[in-house]
Design an enzyme around this catalytic site. Structure first.
Site, PDB file in Angstrom:
ATOM      1  N   HIS A  95      41.328  14.883  26.265  1.00 17.77           N
ATOM      2  CA  HIS A  95      42.599  14.500  26.900  1.00 17.77           C
ATOM      3  C   HIS A  95      42.419  14.269  28.392  1.00 17.77           C
ATOM      4  CE1 HIS A  95      42.307  18.846  27.566  1.00 17.77           C
ATOM      5  NE2 HIS A  95      43.114  18.683  28.618  1.00 17.77           N
ATOM      6  N   ASP A  97      44.899  14.924  31.883  1.00 11.59           N
ATOM      7  CA  ASP A  97      46.029  15.813  32.161  1.00 11.59           C
ATOM      8  C   ASP A  97      47.314  15.012  32.420  1.00 11.59           C
ATOM      9  OD1 ASP A  97      44.464  18.083  31.919  1.00 11.59           O
ATOM     10  OD2 ASP A  97      43.956  18.140  34.051  1.00 11.59           O
ATOM     11  N   HIS A 251      38.719  15.167  29.325  1.00 13.13           N
ATOM     12  CA  HIS A 251      37.943  16.398  29.198  1.00 13.13           C
ATOM     13  C   HIS A 251      38.300  17.135  27.911  1.00 13.13           C
ATOM     14  CE1 HIS A 251      41.507  17.184  31.689  1.00 13.13           C
ATOM     15  NE2 HIS A 251      41.499  18.403  31.193  1.00 13.13           N
ATOM     16  N   ARG A 266      44.276  26.199  37.325  1.00 12.32           N
ATOM     17  CA  ARG A 266      44.238  24.743  37.578  1.00 12.32           C
ATOM     18  C   ARG A 266      45.332  24.317  38.539  1.00 12.32           C
ATOM     19  NH1 ARG A 266      45.527  20.877  32.737  1.00 12.32           N
ATOM     20  NH2 ARG A 266      47.427  20.351  33.881  1.00 12.32           N
TER      21      ARG A 266
HETATM   22  C1  SIN Z   1      42.334  21.669  30.969  1.00 16.82           C
HETATM   23  O1  SIN Z   1      42.403  21.074  29.898  1.00 16.82           O
HETATM   24  O2  SIN Z   1      42.857  21.231  31.990  1.00 16.82           O
HETATM   25  C2  SIN Z   1      41.559  22.960  31.037  1.00 16.82           C
HETATM   26  C3  SIN Z   1      40.135  22.771  30.723  1.00 16.82           C
HETATM   27  C4  SIN Z   1      39.396  24.075  30.573  1.00 16.82           C
HETATM   28  O3  SIN Z   1      40.032  25.112  30.385  1.00 16.82           O
HETATM   29  O4  SIN Z   1      38.167  24.054  30.637  1.00 16.82           O
END
Ligand code: SIN
Length: 276
Positions: A95, A97, A251, A266
């Site tokens: 995905h 963000d 990611h 984040r």
């Molecule tokens: C996310 O999807 O923004 C988090 C990624 C992660 O926890 O490594």
């Protein structure tokens, strides 16, 4: 600052900068240029407090406050992703963000706080490299298409609606974030490079195609983006930080570490409206 490229398509390890101290305008410009060139930057040993993390991210734009994920008690711009047996990980689909808003994030800064003894790596893919690898016929098939991105596709009642309060929060989030349409191929506003902008978690359909064809094209593009030659994988240590260009990367967080706990923070920096 020194940059060491990690794979041909994506990723660089950056050294020679302390992100816990305020950045100069020259350092911010250099970081942005490195971000555009490498798509995701990794930094080691950056023990940021939530306020320092927020202030670092705010150098690059206004910050998004997530409508569903919990946040730090004092800093609402810092999402706390605390995954464990009682709150199992669910970021293990590819995905980008927050694609469900009109001006999706330009970048995210993820700080590792608690890391399991093994596993819990994150992978990033270059949607520019994935687009470049398509043949001309496929590029022209998807050239003028648009796709719908829906918060409700990823933030489901079964996963996020455990209590009455959570269900109410989810209903409000959906009401405030109706499905949003963006081009299937977008142009990076800084580099001018083009890339694939549909993903497995949030993209529900391609508007111009019949349902079967829409599903076929989405399945092809979302699995194509995940091919190993477009991907870098990061093995976290506590206080590592990743800064990714959210416009043309995706990611995937490996969910292989239960019963251990993993905690990440984040910050999410708002960006521009995607264009062809
Ligand atoms: C996310 O999807 O923004 C988090 C990624 C992660 O926890 O490594």
């Amino acid at each position: 600052m020194q940059a060491k490229r990690l794979t041909p398509a994506i990723g660089a390890l950056i050294s020679g900068i302390n992100l816990c101290e305020p950045l100069t305008p020259a350092q911010c410009s250099e970081l942005l240029a490195l971000l555009v060139e490498n798509h995701v930057l990794f930094f080691e040993n950056q023990p940021l407090t939530p306020r320092q993390h927020r202030d670092l991210a705010a150098n690059f734009g206004s910050l998004h406050v997530h409508p569903v994920y919990p946040h730090d008690p004092e800093v609402e711009e810092i999402i706390v992703l605390d995954t464990n047996v009682k709150n199992p990980p669910d970021s293990d689909t590819w995905h980008t963000d927050v694609p469900f808003i009109e001006c999706p994030p330009m970048g995210s800064l993820l700080s590792a706080r608690v890391i399991p003894p093994s596993g819990g790596d994150t992978l990033w893919s270059s949607c520019i490299a994935a687009y470049d690898a398509l043949d001309d016929e496929y590029k022209s098939l998807i050239e003028n298409l648009t796709a719908e991105h829906d918060l409700a596709a990823a933030f489901t009642d079964s996963r996020y609606g455990e209590s009455a309060e959570a269900r109410e929060q989810l209903a409000t989030a959906r009401k405030n974030n109706p499905p949003m349409v963006h081009p299937v191929v977008r142009t990076h506003p800084v580099s001018g490079k083009r890339g694939i902008y549909v993903n497995q978690s949030f993209t529900t359909r391609i508007i111009e195609l019949a349902p079967d064809k829409s599903t076929e094209v989405l399945q092809f593009l979302t699995s194509h983006v995940a091919r190993p030659e477009f991907v870098v994988q990061w093995k976290w240590k506590p206080y590592d930080l990743a800064f990714w260009d959210n416009r043309l990367t995706q990611h995937f967080a490996n969910a292989d570490y239960l019963p251990h706990r993993r905690v990440m923070h984040r910050a999410t920096i708002l960006g521009d409206k995607p264009f062809r």
